[in-house]
Design a protein around this motif. Structure first.
Motif, PDB file in Angstrom:
ATOM      1  N   ARG A   1       0.840  -1.197   0.000  1.00  0.00           N
ATOM      2  CA  ARG A   1       0.000   0.000   0.000  1.00  0.00           C
ATOM      3  C   ARG A   1       0.877   1.250   0.000  1.00  0.00           C
ATOM      4  NH1 ARG A   1      -3.286   3.264  -1.908  1.00  0.00           N
ATOM      5  NH2 ARG A   1      -4.333   4.690  -0.481  1.00  0.00           N
ATOM      6  N   ALA A   2       1.972   1.226   0.757  1.00  0.00           N
ATOM      7  CA  ALA A   2       2.899   2.355   0.775  1.00  0.00           C
ATOM      8  C   ALA A   2       3.511   2.572  -0.608  1.00  0.00           C
ATOM      9  CB  ALA A   2       3.994   2.116   1.811  1.00  0.00           C
TER      10      ALA A   2
ATOM     11  N   ALA B   1       3.858   5.732  -5.636  1.00  0.00           N
ATOM     12  CA  ALA B   1       3.723   5.816  -7.094  1.00  0.00           C
ATOM     13  C   ALA B   1       2.713   6.889  -7.494  1.00  0.00           C
ATOM     14  CB  ALA B   1       3.303   4.458  -7.660  1.00  0.00           C
ATOM     15  N   GLU B   2       1.634   7.031  -6.700  1.00  0.00           N
ATOM     16  CA  GLU B   2       0.605   8.015  -7.009  1.00  0.00           C
ATOM     17  C   GLU B   2       1.041   9.429  -6.641  1.00  0.00           C
ATOM     18  OE1 GLU B   2      -2.674   6.566  -4.805  1.00  0.00           O
ATOM     19  OE2 GLU B   2      -3.018   4.815  -6.085  1.00  0.00           O
ATOM     20  N   ASN B   3       1.832   9.545  -5.566  1.00  0.00           N
ATOM     21  CA  ASN B   3       2.266  10.858  -5.097  1.00  0.00           C
ATOM     22  C   ASN B   3       3.749  10.806  -4.730  1.00  0.00           C
ATOM     23  OD1 ASN B   3       2.487  13.435  -4.117  1.00  0.00           O
ATOM     24  ND2 ASN B   3       1.172  13.115  -2.330  1.00  0.00           N
TER      25      ASN B   3
ATOM     26  N   GLU C   1       3.678  10.931   5.830  1.00  0.00           N
ATOM     27  CA  GLU C   1       2.373  10.890   5.180  1.00  0.00           C
ATOM     28  C   GLU C   1       2.106   9.521   4.577  1.00  0.00           C
ATOM     29  OE1 GLU C   1      -0.213  13.336   1.779  1.00  0.00           O
ATOM     30  OE2 GLU C   1       1.887  13.849   2.201  1.00  0.00           O
ATOM     31  N   VAL C   2       3.111   8.947   3.936  1.00  0.00           N
ATOM     32  CA  VAL C   2       2.964   7.601   3.364  1.00  0.00           C
ATOM     33  C   VAL C   2       2.681   6.594   4.467  1.00  0.00           C
ATOM     34  CG1 VAL C   2       4.182   5.748   2.167  1.00  0.00           C
ATOM     35  CG2 VAL C   2       4.418   8.095   1.363  1.00  0.00           C
TER      36      VAL C   2
ATOM     37  N   LEU D   1       2.119  -2.252  -9.129  1.00  0.00           N
ATOM     38  CA  LEU D   1       1.868  -1.194  -8.152  1.00  0.00           C
ATOM     39  C   LEU D   1       0.776  -0.226  -8.591  1.00  0.00           C
ATOM     40  CD1 LEU D   1       5.452  -0.288  -6.901  1.00  0.00           C
ATOM     41  CD2 LEU D   1       3.683  -1.603  -5.755  1.00  0.00           C
ATOM     42  N   LYS D   2       0.306  -0.322  -9.826  1.00  0.00           N
ATOM     43  CA  LYS D   2      -0.718   0.583 -10.317  1.00  0.00           C
ATOM     44  C   LYS D   2      -1.956  -0.206 -10.723  1.00  0.00           C
ATOM     45  CE  LYS D   2       2.579   4.002 -12.114  1.00  0.00           C
ATOM     46  NZ  LYS D   2       3.037   4.746 -13.305  1.00  0.00           N
ATOM     47  N   GLU D   3      -3.115   0.405 -10.511  1.00  0.00           N
ATOM     48  CA  GLU D   3      -4.371  -0.268 -10.827  1.00  0.00           C
ATOM     49  C   GLU D   3      -4.456  -0.590 -12.315  1.00  0.00           C
ATOM     50  OE1 GLU D   3      -7.765  -2.213 -10.627  1.00  0.00           O
ATOM     51  OE2 GLU D   3      -6.613  -1.505  -8.905  1.00  0.00           O
ATOM     52  N   GLU D   4      -4.005   0.356 -13.179  1.00  0.00           N
ATOM     53  CA  GLU D   4      -4.045   0.096 -14.621  1.00  0.00           C
ATOM     54  C   GLU D   4      -3.129  -1.064 -14.994  1.00  0.00           C
ATOM     55  OE1 GLU D   4      -3.395   2.920 -13.194  1.00  0.00           O
ATOM     56  OE2 GLU D   4      -4.902   4.407 -13.819  1.00  0.00           O
ATOM     57  N   GLY D   5      -1.964  -1.127 -14.326  1.00  0.00           N
ATOM     58  CA  GLY D   5      -1.033  -2.223 -14.592  1.00  0.00           C
ATOM     59  C   GLY D   5      -1.610  -3.564 -14.186  1.00  0.00           C
ATOM     60  N   ARG D   6      -2.264  -3.592 -13.015  1.00  0.00           N
ATOM     61  CA  ARG D   6      -2.878  -4.857 -12.571  1.00  0.00           C
ATOM     62  C   ARG D   6      -4.016  -5.271 -13.502  1.00  0.00           C
ATOM     63  NH1 ARG D   6      -1.878  -2.391  -7.458  1.00  0.00           N
ATOM     64  NH2 ARG D   6      -3.986  -1.550  -7.356  1.00  0.00           N
TER      65      ARG D   6
END
Length: 337
Positions: A167-168, A173-175, A182-183, A272-277
């Motif tokens: 999740r971290a 990757a998103e930010n 914060e992470v 690590l990315k929703e599009e990749g999965r």
């Protein structure tokens, strides 16, 4: 003198609420309360609908005594929160809940508050933590499984450090500019663990150490493929797309789809990315399809329709591949210039 926050309310304005008692009020207990000399303790009522959350025995006793009003403490919250409060109240005072009612209440709390830890639900329902854990295991088909739970102290803790690490990595990757604190807060891990995740990603490693007895990230099951040595796969599958590398003018053979998919599934930049999965799932579905059997499953009157769809999907995949080739060629030209 009344306690602040408690006011008299006409009994006629109140409605019975949802009780954790499966057999309803105990009439003998109501009779004993009616004989008490003095005011009855205040009951708990949900303000939005005036339903009794805790105190139906006292309300019935007040009716027997001929009272027109009863002291009320108001509650603000949802139906699920009201039921949780009702269970907690019945555990701490009054007529105890039966064992069956406690277990039924725990099952409902697990469904409505899946983020609560087993110990927190045990404390609310009057059961042991092991009993709650057993009820939760039997409820996995209908209860959403979360990556973290809230303990009795109110702190959020991840169920698995591996899940927290992945999740971290997603948050990073998103930010990319997010601070480690914060992470850590978003992923439910410590700043030190978040720092280690960042170090591993920068080194090209997965966010969590890979162990043979655990899965680092939940993923759809892979079809059975012939095993191949990792070095052979890496040599035959290019790291940045394109065609297989050749050494000394010898063109390497095209790798099998299974070998290519195996490499892609190990790549953190995709996982690590929703599009990749999503892309990996599409590739897996294509790889696992048994086309010979599927052909036999198509009835004659649907053959033309299914064939047309198959050609359209094949054209879509081909167009997708062409876009990737054009992007790779453009990137290579910019690198040379």
């Amino acid at each position: 003198m009344r306690t602040p926050g408690i006011i008299p309310v006409p009994i006629a304005a109140l409605l019975p609420g949802e009780s954790p008692r499966s057999e309803g009020p105990d009439q003998e207990h109501v009779a004993r309360l009616a004989e008490i000399d003095g005011p009855l303790p205040a009951i708990l009522v949900r303000r939005s609908d005036m339903r009794v959350i805790d105190g139906m025995h006292r309300l019935l006793a007040a009716l027997i005594r001929g009272q027109e009003t009863i002291d009320v403490e108001f509650f603000e919250g949802t139906t699920e929160e009201a039921f949780l409060r009702a269970v907690q109240a019945n555990i701490t005072h009054g007529l105890p809940l039966s064992q069956d009612d406690r277990r039924a209440a725990a099952g409902r709390i697990i469904a409505s508050h899946p983020q609560m830890s087993d110990r927190a639900i045990a404390r609310a329902s009057g059961l042991g933590a092991k009993a709650v854990a057993s009820i939760r295991r039997r409820s996995t088909d209908v209860v959403p499984q979360l990556n973290s739970r809230i303990g009795r102290d109110g702190r959020v803790r991840p169920l698995s450090s591996v899940e927290g690490r992945w999740r971290a990595a997603e948050v990073m990757a998103e930010n990319p500019t997010a601070s480690l604190r914060e992470v850590a807060r978003i992923a439910g891990i410590s700043p030190a663990t978040a720092s280690d995740v960042r170090r591993r990603i920068q080194a090209g490693e997965p966010p969590a150490p890979v162990r043979s007895d655990t899965a680092t990230v939940p993923a759809p099951a892979l079809p059975e493929f012939p095993e191949a040595e990792a070095a052979d796969i890496d040599a035959m599958v290019p790291a940045q797309g394109g065609r297989p590398r050749a050494e000394h003018g010898v063109r390497l053979p095209q790798p099998s789809p299974a070998m290519v998919l195996e490499k892609l599934l190990r790549d953190p930049s995709l996982r690590l990315k929703e599009e990749g999965r999503h892309l990996l799932r599409l590739l897996q579905q294509n790889a696992s399809a048994e086309w010979n059997h599927l052909t036999a499953a198509v009835p004659p009157h649907c053959g033309a329709l299914v064939g047309s769809l198959a050609r359209q999907y094949a054209a879509t995949w081909l167009e997708f591949a062409q876009h990737l080739d054009e992007r790779d060629q453009s990137t290579a030209q910019k690198a040379v210039s």
